[in-house]
Design an enzyme around this catalytic site. Structure first.
Site, short mmCIF file in Angstrom:
data_model
loop_
_atom_site.label_atom_id
_atom_site.label_comp_id
_atom_site.label_asym_id
_atom_site.label_seq_id
_atom_site.Cartn_x
_atom_site.Cartn_y
_atom_site.Cartn_z
N ASP A 37 67.30 99.94 60.19
CA ASP A 37 65.85 99.90 60.06
C ASP A 37 65.50 99.74 58.59
O ASP A 37 66.29 100.12 57.72
CB ASP A 37 65.23 101.19 60.61
CG ASP A 37 63.74 101.06 60.89
OD1 ASP A 37 63.39 100.63 62.00
OD2 ASP A 37 62.95 101.38 59.99
N HIS A 178 57.65 83.34 77.00
CA HIS A 178 57.35 84.74 77.26
C HIS A 178 55.96 84.98 76.66
O HIS A 178 55.81 85.48 75.55
CB HIS A 178 58.39 85.65 76.61
CG HIS A 178 58.05 87.12 76.71
ND1 HIS A 178 57.83 87.74 77.92
CD2 HIS A 178 57.89 88.07 75.76
CE1 HIS A 178 57.55 89.02 77.70
NE2 HIS A 178 57.56 89.24 76.40
#
Length: 317
Positions: A37, A178
């Site tokens: 992260d 999507h």
């Protein structure tokens, strides 16, 4: 004794990344998970929290924190870090921010020596998948987006409620983007192997209440319904990521609707979109070209054109 550990890095330790990791730990899909992260402390915290699950599992998965420069030995890098749309926006509205984030992430991962398979969930996933392919220089079979895997699952769930059956007894796909231009290929949806269009024709009175266009709309809007109610969708897509990773690591050859770079399939090039593909140890082994009817082909072309325009707007060339 195993000669090689199965290692997965998950880049992005937010809701989607942590849900994916939790699903993988529960299913013992791999031997090691590295959480990455931009805020190292969050990656470390998620890794610690996940490691505390192991005592309650049947097998041990080692979970730890790392950085992009530590990805060299990974078999799969899952990318979940991206930009979230605000209320009223579509996934395409966060494209510029997503492109910037993607470039900042993929380059150091490749420079680390990573030579495995990218699996991408960051939205707009079709365009981000194409960007990862461009930036990485990897062959297209080793760059896979989650695509319409989650939309196809939502379709099966909706139909399972109508027909009172297990969703795993439904076979069919949402195809294309999507996003807003996706569509259901009704000509290829089956219930227990029988085409749904034949079932509806034979049992008109019984299923007269069923509106396929409404089912398709609910399939498309399911993510937004969740997002507007709780601010994110993560359990479903986290499970989809784990499902794709499992098929790769176990060489399962499952057919999954994923974002794939097209090079002539369905008559399309220069785009990336949701189509069924065989997912195996080397990534995408083969794209399956469904025999779409005229209406479905037009919808597929439209969806590909929308994605292509998005790609061109952030093209590296």
């Amino acid at each position: 004794m195993k000669s090689k550990s199965r290692k997965v890095a998950i880049v992005g330790s937010g809701n989607v990344g942590s849900s994916c990791a939790y699903s993988m730990v529960n299913q013992a899909i791999c031997d090691e998970i590295m959480m990455v992260d931009r805020t190292y402390d969050r990656a470390m915290a998620q890794a610690l929290d996940l490691s505390h699950c192991v005592d309650f599992m049947g097998t041990r998965t080692k979970v730890y924190a790392g950085t992009a420069s530590d990805c060299a030995g990974m078999d799969i890098v899952i990318l979940t870090a991206g930009a979230n749309p605000k209320p009223g926006q579509t996934r395409l509205d966060v494209l510029d921010d997503a492109a910037t984030i993607t470039r900042s992430i993929v380059t150091p991962i490749v420079e680390s020596g990573f030579d495995g398979i990218f699996v991408i969930a960051a939205n707009p996933v079709d365009i981000v998948t194409y960007l990862v392919w461009q930036i990485s220089g990897f062959p297209r079979h080793r760059v896979i987006g989650t695509g319409t895997s989650i939309d196809s699952s939502r379709l099966k769930t909706l139909l399972s409620e109508v027909f009172s059956i297990d969703p795993r007894s439904v076979n069919g796909y949402a195809l294309g983007e999507h996003g807003e231009s996706q569509f259901v290929a009704w000509s290829h949806v089956t219930i227990g192997g029988k085409p749904i269009l034949h079932i509806l024709e034979q049992h008109r009175e019984r299923f007269k209440h069923l509106d396929l266009s409404d089912i398709a709309r609910k399939t498309k809007d399911a993510g937004w319904e969740i997002f507007t109610r709780k601010g994110s969708t993560h359990f479903g897509i986290g499970s989809a990521l784990a499902y794709i990773a499992r098929s790769i690591l176990n060489d399962e050859h499952k057919i999954i609707a994923v974002s794939a770079i097209l090079d002539g399939e369905y008559g399309q090039k220069g785009t990336c979109t949701g189509v069924p593909a065989i997912i195996a140890g080397d990534g995408i082994q083969e794209l399956l070209e469904l025999n779409l009817n005229e209406e479905e082909s037009a919808k597929f072309t439209n969806s590909c054109d929308i994605i292509r325009r998005g790609i061109e707007s952030v093209s590296l060339n």
